[in-house]
Scaffold this active site. Structure first.
Site, PDB file in Angstrom:
ATOM      1  N   CYS A 101       0.840  -1.194   0.000  1.00  0.00           N
ATOM      2  CA  CYS A 101       0.000   0.000   0.000  1.00  0.00           C
ATOM      3  C   CYS A 101       0.874   1.242   0.000  1.00  0.00           C
ATOM      4  CB  CYS A 101      -0.903  -0.008   1.238  1.00  0.00           C
ATOM      5  SG  CYS A 101      -2.056   1.378   1.327  1.00  0.00           S
ATOM      6  N   HIS A 143      -9.067  -3.743  -2.026  1.00  0.00           N
ATOM      7  CA  HIS A 143      -8.066  -3.035  -1.230  1.00  0.00           C
ATOM      8  C   HIS A 143      -8.439  -1.547  -1.129  1.00  0.00           C
ATOM      9  CE1 HIS A 143      -3.773  -2.120  -0.060  1.00  0.00           C
ATOM     10  NE2 HIS A 143      -4.179  -0.929  -0.490  1.00  0.00           N
ATOM     11  N   GLU A 144      -8.756  -0.939  -2.252  1.00  0.00           N
ATOM     12  CA  GLU A 144      -9.097   0.484  -2.265  1.00  0.00           C
ATOM     13  C   GLU A 144     -10.447   0.741  -1.593  1.00  0.00           C
ATOM     14  OE1 GLU A 144      -6.696   2.285  -2.825  1.00  0.00           O
ATOM     15  OE2 GLU A 144      -5.448   0.970  -4.036  1.00  0.00           O
ATOM     16  N   HIS A 147     -10.205   1.272   2.030  1.00  0.00           N
ATOM     17  CA  HIS A 147      -9.826   2.625   2.438  1.00  0.00           C
ATOM     18  C   HIS A 147     -11.064   3.497   2.650  1.00  0.00           C
ATOM     19  CE1 HIS A 147      -5.494   2.555   2.322  1.00  0.00           C
ATOM     20  NE2 HIS A 147      -5.466   2.087   1.073  1.00  0.00           N
TER      21      HIS A 147
END
Length: 175
Positions: A101, A143-144, A147
């Site tokens: 990341c 993954h994003e 966030h």
């Protein structure tokens, strides 16, 4: 956004907040952020980025799978701006693979992610879109998306032994 913001690092509060939806697609701040997000992602060798990583708690991500120094085997895909996303799991199998990341430099970890997902989102003009993502692009999206939920990939690691220094990771894949 006249200055290019730095990529926010682990420990910054904005990475732990649930991002708010975008409701004004003509807003100058939104438009400027889109440009900066893509620039910072490409400059940093990333394959995806989320608005909170630049300190903006908005539901915006870019998925841009492509071979890079950090991900040499990534498949090629045109960058996709994803605003206000939701997703459904299409394949319940969780596949563990290595992730890094831009907000957590120098570390890689094995992270379980769904192999196939269906994504509903709005494009940069607010138009509804949908797509199916599989394998690496699906991993990047998840993954994003994390966030936007106030999570980082290390929150998904099942065992601390699955976390390694990036230098050790590159030794492993070179062997």
């Amino acid at each position: 956004m006249s200055e290019k913001p730095e990529i926010v690092q682990l420990g910054a509060e904005v990475l732990r907040l649930k991002a708010r939806p975008v409701d004004d697609f003509q807003c100058a701040k939104f438009r400027a952020l889109l440009e900066v997000l893509q620039d910072r992602m490409f400059e940093s060798g990333g394959v995806g980025i989320a608005a909170p990583q630049l300190g903006a708690s908005w539901q915006i991500i870019i998925v841009a799978s492509r071979p890079t120094e950090r991900y040499p085997d990534a498949p090629e895909m045109a960058p996709v701006v994803v605003v206000n996303p939701q997703f459904q799991i299409m394949d319940n199998r969780l596949i563990k693979d290595w992730e890094g990341c831009l907000s957590v430099p120098g570390i890689r970890a094995l992270v379980p992610r769904y192999r196939s997902i269906h994504v509903d989102y709005q494009d940069l003009n607010g138009q509804p879109r949908q797509t199916v993502l599989e394998d690496f692009p699906a991993r990047v999206f998840q993954h994003e998306y994390d966030h936007l939920q106030g999570l980082v990939y290390l929150d998904r690691v099942e065992n601390n032994r699955d976390i390694v220094a990036e230098s050790e990771f590159f030794k492993r894949i070179a062997a």
